[in-house]
Design a protein around this motif. Structure first.
Motif, PDB file in Angstrom:
ATOM      1  N   GLN A   3       0.826  -1.207   0.000  1.00  0.00           N
ATOM      2  CA  GLN A   3       0.000   0.000   0.000  1.00  0.00           C
ATOM      3  C   GLN A   3       0.863   1.261   0.000  1.00  0.00           C
ATOM      4  OE1 GLN A   3      -2.719   0.365   3.283  1.00  0.00           O
ATOM      5  NE2 GLN A   3      -3.393   2.386   2.656  1.00  0.00           N
ATOM      6  N   VAL A   4       1.894   1.279   0.826  1.00  0.00           N
ATOM      7  CA  VAL A   4       2.789   2.441   0.889  1.00  0.00           C
ATOM      8  C   VAL A   4       3.494   2.638  -0.452  1.00  0.00           C
ATOM      9  CG1 VAL A   4       4.877   3.369   1.955  1.00  0.00           C
ATOM     10  CG2 VAL A   4       3.121   2.329   3.375  1.00  0.00           C
ATOM     11  N   ASN A   5       4.010   1.550  -1.034  1.00  0.00           N
ATOM     12  CA  ASN A   5       4.681   1.666  -2.326  1.00  0.00           C
ATOM     13  C   ASN A   5       3.723   2.117  -3.420  1.00  0.00           C
ATOM     14  OD1 ASN A   5       7.272   1.077  -1.501  1.00  0.00           O
ATOM     15  ND2 ASN A   5       6.999  -1.110  -1.747  1.00  0.00           N
ATOM     16  N   HIS A  32      16.801  11.673  -4.737  1.00  0.00           N
ATOM     17  CA  HIS A  32      16.244  11.256  -3.442  1.00  0.00           C
ATOM     18  C   HIS A  32      15.271  10.087  -3.625  1.00  0.00           C
ATOM     19  CE1 HIS A  32      17.976  14.354  -0.910  1.00  0.00           C
ATOM     20  NE2 HIS A  32      17.663  15.259  -1.821  1.00  0.00           N
ATOM     21  N   ILE A  33      14.416  10.195  -4.632  1.00  0.00           N
ATOM     22  CA  ILE A  33      13.459   9.123  -4.914  1.00  0.00           C
ATOM     23  C   ILE A  33      14.201   7.836  -5.256  1.00  0.00           C
ATOM     24  CG2 ILE A  33      11.671   8.341  -6.517  1.00  0.00           C
ATOM     25  CD1 ILE A  33      10.812  11.339  -6.701  1.00  0.00           C
ATOM     26  N   ASN A  34      15.232   7.938  -6.082  1.00  0.00           N
ATOM     27  CA  ASN A  34      16.038   6.781  -6.440  1.00  0.00           C
ATOM     28  C   ASN A  34      16.657   6.143  -5.198  1.00  0.00           C
ATOM     29  OD1 ASN A  34      18.982   5.736  -7.227  1.00  0.00           O
ATOM     30  ND2 ASN A  34      17.578   5.366  -8.937  1.00  0.00           N
ATOM     31  N   GLY A  35      17.136   6.960  -4.286  1.00  0.00           N
ATOM     32  CA  GLY A  35      17.735   6.456  -3.053  1.00  0.00           C
ATOM     33  C   GLY A  35      16.742   5.688  -2.198  1.00  0.00           C
ATOM     34  N   VAL A  36      15.510   6.195  -2.114  1.00  0.00           N
ATOM     35  CA  VAL A  36      14.467   5.503  -1.342  1.00  0.00           C
ATOM     36  C   VAL A  36      14.154   4.146  -1.973  1.00  0.00           C
ATOM     37  CG1 VAL A  36      12.018   5.584  -0.692  1.00  0.00           C
ATOM     38  CG2 VAL A  36      13.447   7.616  -0.406  1.00  0.00           C
ATOM     39  N   ILE A  37      14.038   4.115  -3.283  1.00  0.00           N
ATOM     40  CA  ILE A  37      13.740   2.860  -3.984  1.00  0.00           C
ATOM     41  C   ILE A  37      14.861   1.841  -3.761  1.00  0.00           C
ATOM     42  CG2 ILE A  37      13.484   1.808  -6.271  1.00  0.00           C
ATOM     43  CD1 ILE A  37      12.080   4.494  -7.085  1.00  0.00           C
ATOM     44  N   ARG A  38      16.095   2.278  -3.907  1.00  0.00           N
ATOM     45  CA  ARG A  38      17.231   1.362  -3.710  1.00  0.00           C
ATOM     46  C   ARG A  38      17.321   0.887  -2.262  1.00  0.00           C
ATOM     47  NH1 ARG A  38      22.341   3.272  -7.135  1.00  0.00           N
ATOM     48  NH2 ARG A  38      23.197   1.946  -5.535  1.00  0.00           N
ATOM     49  N   HIS A  39      17.048   1.778  -1.327  1.00  0.00           N
ATOM     50  CA  HIS A  39      17.075   1.430   0.094  1.00  0.00           C
ATOM     51  C   HIS A  39      16.037   0.349   0.394  1.00  0.00           C
ATOM     52  CE1 HIS A  39      17.532   2.223   4.431  1.00  0.00           C
ATOM     53  NE2 HIS A  39      16.224   2.101   4.485  1.00  0.00           N
ATOM     54  N   ASP A  40      14.809   0.550  -0.094  1.00  0.00           N
ATOM     55  CA  ASP A  40      13.746  -0.439   0.126  1.00  0.00           C
ATOM     56  C   ASP A  40      14.099  -1.773  -0.515  1.00  0.00           C
ATOM     57  OD1 ASP A  40      12.315   1.402   1.552  1.00  0.00           O
ATOM     58  OD2 ASP A  40      10.723   1.654   0.057  1.00  0.00           O
ATOM     59  N   ALA A  41      14.631  -1.736  -1.745  1.00  0.00           N
ATOM     60  CA  ALA A  41      15.002  -2.981  -2.429  1.00  0.00           C
ATOM     61  C   ALA A  41      16.076  -3.738  -1.650  1.00  0.00           C
ATOM     62  CB  ALA A  41      15.485  -2.669  -3.842  1.00  0.00           C
ATOM     63  N   HIS A  43      16.563  -3.713   1.608  1.00  0.00           N
ATOM     64  CA  HIS A  43      15.982  -4.346   2.787  1.00  0.00           C
ATOM     65  C   HIS A  43      15.074  -5.520   2.422  1.00  0.00           C
ATOM     66  CE1 HIS A  43      17.770  -1.934   5.868  1.00  0.00           C
ATOM     67  NE2 HIS A  43      17.470  -0.834   5.203  1.00  0.00           N
ATOM     68  N   VAL A  44      14.367  -5.437   1.313  1.00  0.00           N
ATOM     69  CA  VAL A  44      13.559  -6.575   0.873  1.00  0.00           C
ATOM     70  C   VAL A  44      14.473  -7.770   0.602  1.00  0.00           C
ATOM     71  CG1 VAL A  44      12.119  -7.458  -1.009  1.00  0.00           C
ATOM     72  CG2 VAL A  44      11.633  -5.225  -0.011  1.00  0.00           C
ATOM     73  N   GLY A  45      15.606  -7.510  -0.031  1.00  0.00           N
ATOM     74  CA  GLY A  45      16.581  -8.579  -0.266  1.00  0.00           C
ATOM     75  C   GLY A  45      17.072  -9.198   1.024  1.00  0.00           C
ATOM     76  N   GLN A  46      17.319  -8.361   2.033  1.00  0.00           N
ATOM     77  CA  GLN A  46      17.756  -8.884   3.339  1.00  0.00           C
ATOM     78  C   GLN A  46      16.682  -9.773   3.954  1.00  0.00           C
ATOM     79  OE1 GLN A  46      18.623  -5.142   5.341  1.00  0.00           O
ATOM     80  NE2 GLN A  46      20.787  -5.730   5.435  1.00  0.00           N
ATOM     81  N   ILE A  47      15.442  -9.356   3.858  1.00  0.00           N
ATOM     82  CA  ILE A  47      14.341 -10.145   4.423  1.00  0.00           C
ATOM     83  C   ILE A  47      14.252 -11.499   3.730  1.00  0.00           C
ATOM     84  CG2 ILE A  47      11.816 -10.281   4.598  1.00  0.00           C
ATOM     85  CD1 ILE A  47      11.910  -7.152   4.982  1.00  0.00           C
ATOM     86  N   ILE A  48      14.367 -11.505   2.414  1.00  0.00           N
ATOM     87  CA  ILE A  48      14.302 -12.769   1.662  1.00  0.00           C
ATOM     88  C   ILE A  48      15.435 -13.696   2.059  1.00  0.00           C
ATOM     89  CG2 ILE A  48      14.526 -13.782  -0.641  1.00  0.00           C
ATOM     90  CD1 ILE A  48      12.986 -11.276  -1.674  1.00  0.00           C
ATOM     91  N   VAL A  49      16.651 -13.179   2.132  1.00  0.00           N
ATOM     92  CA  VAL A  49      17.802 -14.009   2.519  1.00  0.00           C
ATOM     93  C   VAL A  49      17.593 -14.576   3.921  1.00  0.00           C
ATOM     94  CG1 VAL A  49      20.262 -13.952   3.112  1.00  0.00           C
ATOM     95  CG2 VAL A  49      19.477 -12.921   0.990  1.00  0.00           C
ATOM     96  N   ASN A  50      17.176 -13.741   4.859  1.00  0.00           N
ATOM     97  CA  ASN A  50      16.962 -14.218   6.237  1.00  0.00           C
ATOM     98  C   ASN A  50      15.883 -15.291   6.290  1.00  0.00           C
ATOM     99  OD1 ASN A  50      18.932 -12.661   7.461  1.00  0.00           O
ATOM    100  ND2 ASN A  50      17.549 -10.940   7.799  1.00  0.00           N
ATOM    101  N   ARG A  51      14.790 -15.084   5.565  1.00  0.00           N
ATOM    102  CA  ARG A  51      13.724 -16.087   5.570  1.00  0.00           C
ATOM    103  C   ARG A  51      14.196 -17.396   4.951  1.00  0.00           C
ATOM    104  NH1 ARG A  51       8.009 -14.126   3.723  1.00  0.00           N
ATOM    105  NH2 ARG A  51       7.623 -16.277   4.320  1.00  0.00           N
TER     106      ARG A  51
END
Length: 65
Positions: A3-5, A32-41, A43-51
């Protein structure tokens, strides 16, 4: 997160090239927008690896979700 995205996407769609080129904090808004997108991507990658390491990632993809 979806929803936020979606809301961010909708707001970005309303911006003009002129808006994106405006300087904010010594950088254009698009950087700035590019930085937010890369930052979110990142962290999503980190979540996938951890799971996956925890065995909490499905071995199949459910197309109905």
């Amino acid at each position: 997160m979806n929803q936020v995205n979606q809301e961010i996407y909708e707001q970005i769609q309303k911006l003009s090239i002129t808006d994106l080129e405006k300087d904010t904090s010594k950088q254009p808004l698009w950087k700035h927008i590019n930085g937010v997108i890369r930052h979110d991507a990142h962290h999503v990658g980190q979540i996938i690896v951890n799971r996956k390491l925890q065995g909490a990632w499905p071995a199949y993809e459910d197309k109905d979700l």
